[in-house]
Design an enzyme around this catalytic site. Structure first.
Site, mmCIF file in Angstrom:
data_model
loop_
_atom_site.group_PDB
_atom_site.id
_atom_site.type_symbol
_atom_site.label_atom_id
_atom_site.label_comp_id
_atom_site.label_asym_id
_atom_site.label_seq_id
_atom_site.Cartn_x
_atom_site.Cartn_y
_atom_site.Cartn_z
ATOM 1 N N THR A 1 -8.491 3.711 8.404
ATOM 2 C CA THR A 1 -9.706 2.886 8.388
ATOM 3 C C THR A 1 -9.795 2.134 9.709
ATOM 4 O O THR A 1 -9.084 1.162 9.925
ATOM 5 C CB THR A 1 -9.664 1.921 7.183
ATOM 6 O OG1 THR A 1 -9.240 2.650 6.038
ATOM 7 C CG2 THR A 1 -11.022 1.326 6.915
ATOM 8 N N HIS B 1 0.925 6.265 1.861
ATOM 9 C CA HIS B 1 1.632 7.242 2.691
ATOM 10 C C HIS B 1 2.847 7.867 2.025
ATOM 11 O O HIS B 1 3.428 8.813 2.569
ATOM 12 C CB HIS B 1 1.914 6.642 4.068
ATOM 13 C CG HIS B 1 0.610 6.359 4.767
ATOM 14 N ND1 HIS B 1 -0.314 7.347 5.010
ATOM 15 C CD2 HIS B 1 0.033 5.198 5.166
ATOM 16 C CE1 HIS B 1 -1.393 6.812 5.565
ATOM 17 N NE2 HIS B 1 -1.215 5.506 5.668
ATOM 18 N N ARG C 1 -6.960 12.899 0.858
ATOM 19 C CA ARG C 1 -5.915 13.341 1.787
ATOM 20 C C ARG C 1 -4.542 12.799 1.419
ATOM 21 O O ARG C 1 -3.534 13.361 1.788
ATOM 22 C CB ARG C 1 -6.270 12.981 3.226
ATOM 23 C CG ARG C 1 -6.231 11.511 3.493
ATOM 24 C CD ARG C 1 -6.441 11.197 4.956
ATOM 25 N NE ARG C 1 -7.804 11.489 5.377
ATOM 26 C CZ ARG C 1 -8.359 10.947 6.462
ATOM 27 N NH1 ARG C 1 -7.655 10.103 7.207
ATOM 28 N NH2 ARG C 1 -9.589 11.217 6.796
ATOM 29 N N HIS D 1 -3.921 -4.372 7.726
ATOM 30 C CA HIS D 1 -4.015 -3.188 8.583
ATOM 31 C C HIS D 1 -3.073 -3.289 9.777
ATOM 32 O O HIS D 1 -3.235 -4.143 10.645
ATOM 33 C CB HIS D 1 -5.427 -2.885 9.091
ATOM 34 C CG HIS D 1 -5.560 -1.431 9.434
ATOM 35 N ND1 HIS D 1 -5.995 -0.483 8.532
ATOM 36 C CD2 HIS D 1 -5.226 -0.745 10.544
ATOM 37 C CE1 HIS D 1 -5.946 0.713 9.089
ATOM 38 N NE2 HIS D 1 -5.477 0.577 10.313
ATOM 39 N N ARG E 1 -9.343 8.243 -1.127
ATOM 40 C CA ARG E 1 -10.361 8.649 -0.151
ATOM 41 C C ARG E 1 -11.187 9.804 -0.695
ATOM 42 O O ARG E 1 -10.718 10.579 -1.532
ATOM 43 C CB ARG E 1 -9.700 9.069 1.164
ATOM 44 C CG ARG E 1 -8.983 7.941 1.881
ATOM 45 C CD ARG E 1 -8.475 8.405 3.242
ATOM 46 N NE ARG E 1 -9.555 8.496 4.192
ATOM 47 C CZ ARG E 1 -9.790 7.629 5.174
ATOM 48 N NH1 ARG E 1 -8.988 6.609 5.365
ATOM 49 N NH2 ARG E 1 -10.799 7.784 5.984
ATOM 50 N N GLU F 1 -11.209 -9.155 3.056
ATOM 51 C CA GLU F 1 -9.937 -8.855 3.722
ATOM 52 C C GLU F 1 -10.267 -8.651 5.196
ATOM 53 O O GLU F 1 -11.088 -7.803 5.540
ATOM 54 C CB GLU F 1 -9.299 -7.594 3.127
ATOM 55 C CG GLU F 1 -7.981 -7.238 3.824
ATOM 56 C CD GLU F 1 -7.183 -6.151 3.101
ATOM 57 O OE1 GLU F 1 -7.236 -6.089 1.858
ATOM 58 O OE2 GLU F 1 -6.522 -5.372 3.800
ATOM 59 N N HIS G 1 -5.622 3.718 -1.776
ATOM 60 C CA HIS G 1 -6.950 4.105 -1.304
ATOM 61 C C HIS G 1 -7.234 5.543 -1.731
ATOM 62 O O HIS G 1 -6.588 6.473 -1.253
ATOM 63 C CB HIS G 1 -6.977 3.975 0.232
ATOM 64 C CG HIS G 1 -8.310 4.242 0.856
ATOM 65 N ND1 HIS G 1 -8.525 4.134 2.211
ATOM 66 C CD2 HIS G 1 -9.503 4.612 0.326
ATOM 67 C CE1 HIS G 1 -9.792 4.423 2.486
ATOM 68 N NE2 HIS G 1 -10.407 4.726 1.357
ATOM 69 N N GLU H 1 -8.676 0.628 -3.232
ATOM 70 C CA GLU H 1 -9.528 0.707 -2.031
ATOM 71 C C GLU H 1 -10.480 1.873 -2.186
ATOM 72 O O GLU H 1 -10.055 2.986 -2.515
ATOM 73 C CB GLU H 1 -8.668 0.911 -0.786
ATOM 74 C CG GLU H 1 -7.938 -0.330 -0.366
ATOM 75 C CD GLU H 1 -7.148 -0.096 0.900
ATOM 76 O OE1 GLU H 1 -7.305 0.953 1.554
ATOM 77 O OE2 GLU H 1 -6.348 -0.967 1.228
ATOM 78 N N ASN I 1 0.855 -1.191 0.000
ATOM 79 C CA ASN I 1 0.000 0.000 0.000
ATOM 80 C C ASN I 1 0.897 1.249 0.000
ATOM 81 O O ASN I 1 1.717 1.421 0.897
ATOM 82 C CB ASN I 1 -0.902 -0.052 1.242
ATOM 83 C CG ASN I 1 -1.827 1.150 1.335
ATOM 84 O OD1 ASN I 1 -1.413 2.285 1.144
ATOM 85 N ND2 ASN I 1 -3.087 0.912 1.651
HETATM 86 N N1 PXP Z 1 -6.029 -2.990 3.942
HETATM 87 C C1 PXP Z 1 -6.986 -2.051 3.977
HETATM 88 C C2 PXP Z 1 -8.343 -2.408 3.494
HETATM 89 C C3 PXP Z 1 -6.709 -0.754 4.437
HETATM 90 O O1 PXP Z 1 -7.669 0.170 4.468
HETATM 91 C C4 PXP Z 1 -5.392 -0.447 4.843
HETATM 92 C C5 PXP Z 1 -5.068 0.925 5.317
HETATM 93 O O2 PXP Z 1 -5.267 1.845 4.325
HETATM 94 C C6 PXP Z 1 -4.419 -1.457 4.763
HETATM 95 C C7 PXP Z 1 -4.773 -2.729 4.336
HETATM 96 C C8 PXP Z 1 -3.004 -1.221 5.111
HETATM 97 O O3 PXP Z 1 -2.875 -0.853 6.424
HETATM 98 P P1 PXP Z 1 -1.475 -0.319 6.942
HETATM 99 O O4 PXP Z 1 -1.165 0.920 6.155
HETATM 100 O O5 PXP Z 1 -1.720 -0.058 8.377
HETATM 101 O O6 PXP Z 1 -0.465 -1.391 6.693
#
Ligand code: PXP
Length: 244
Positions: free
Chosen positions: A105, A14, A53, A194, A49, A155, A47, A74, A11
């Protein structure tokens, strides 16, 4: 590829968070995605959003045009996101709950109370050729409802497990085990994600039903110190080690 290997979806949200802190174009989430791909990521997750952001529309367009591994998009169940997903047709869409005020989330979708609404979105996404995942807590009723809704996969939210300590953490791990096992029994593909990090990933990777992890924040934070490639390789190694 060994049958047992868990796919790693990276992901890159960030990277965009850091970019947006100053505006402009640096650091570029697409560059991170391409590096992740080179380091052996099996997919990229982003994602978009409602408040944009971190990831913005143009990032999704550029990811779709430039990466060779699947994009897991996402999205909240909104008309706006449905339109974008139907037009761009990412390999998969993961429907997540979204609240404007939250930092991230915070919990899974309530598939049971949102059943009728989700049915429409799942149907339209699948019609557009997008495989649909639902991001839910490891709750058997939520899993059952996801299957009934026709989701291709779920998930399971690992946040409660990651954040818990001691006995509570063991209990949360047990919920993940029971949830994943139930998915196996009803033939529903099951992913996890997550908050996963080096300390928490192995125990979850030992649960045999999981086929994919989506990990972002920890990887990007660690990459600041040792680089993205090294970070991804280490995560990959821990996941593989757990599977024996
Ligand atoms: N899976 C989903 C559905 C999420 O919303 C997120 C966070 O955006 C993640 C995985 C990844 O989480 P993290 O960034 O905490 O590893």
């Amino acid at each position: 590829m060994a049958e047992d290997r868990i796919r790693l979806g990276v992901n890159i949200d960030h990277v965009a968070t850091v970019r947006n802190a100053r505006g402009g174009f640096h650091p570029d989430p697409l560059r991170a995605a391409l590096l992740a791909e080179e380091a052996g990521a099996d997919g990229i997750t982003a994602h978009l959003r409602e408040d944009r952001r971190h990831i913005v529309d143009e990032d999704i367009e550029r990811l779709m045009a430039n990466i060779s591994i699947p994009l897991n998009f996402e999205m909240a169940a909104t008309e706006e996101m449905l339109k974008i997903a139907s037009r761009l047709k990412p390999a998969s869409a993961c429907i997540v709950p979204e609240k404007r005020e939250e930092l991230t989330t915070e919990g899974g979708l309530d598939v049971i109370s949102g059943y009728d609404n989700l049915k429409v979105y799942i149907g339209k996404l699948k019609q557009a050729g997008v495989s649909v995942s639902l991001f839910i807590d490891p709750d058997l009723d939520q899993i059952k409802a996801s299957k009934e809704l026709g989701a291709d996969k779920v998930e399971l939210h690992t946040g409660s497990y990651v954040d818990a300590e001691g006995k509570n953490q063991e209990d949360e791990l047990e919920r993940l085990r029971a949830g994943a096992k139930y998915c196996g029994e009803i033939n529903l593909e099951v992913h996890a994600g997550h908050g996963l990090n080096y300390d928490t990933v192995e125990a979850v990777a030992k649960i045999p039903e999981f086929t994919e992890f989506n990990i972002g924040h920890f990887l990007m934070g660690e990459a600041i110190f040792v680089g993205l490639e090294e970070t991804i390789l280490k995560m990959r190694e821990l996941m593989d080690k757990a599977r024996g």
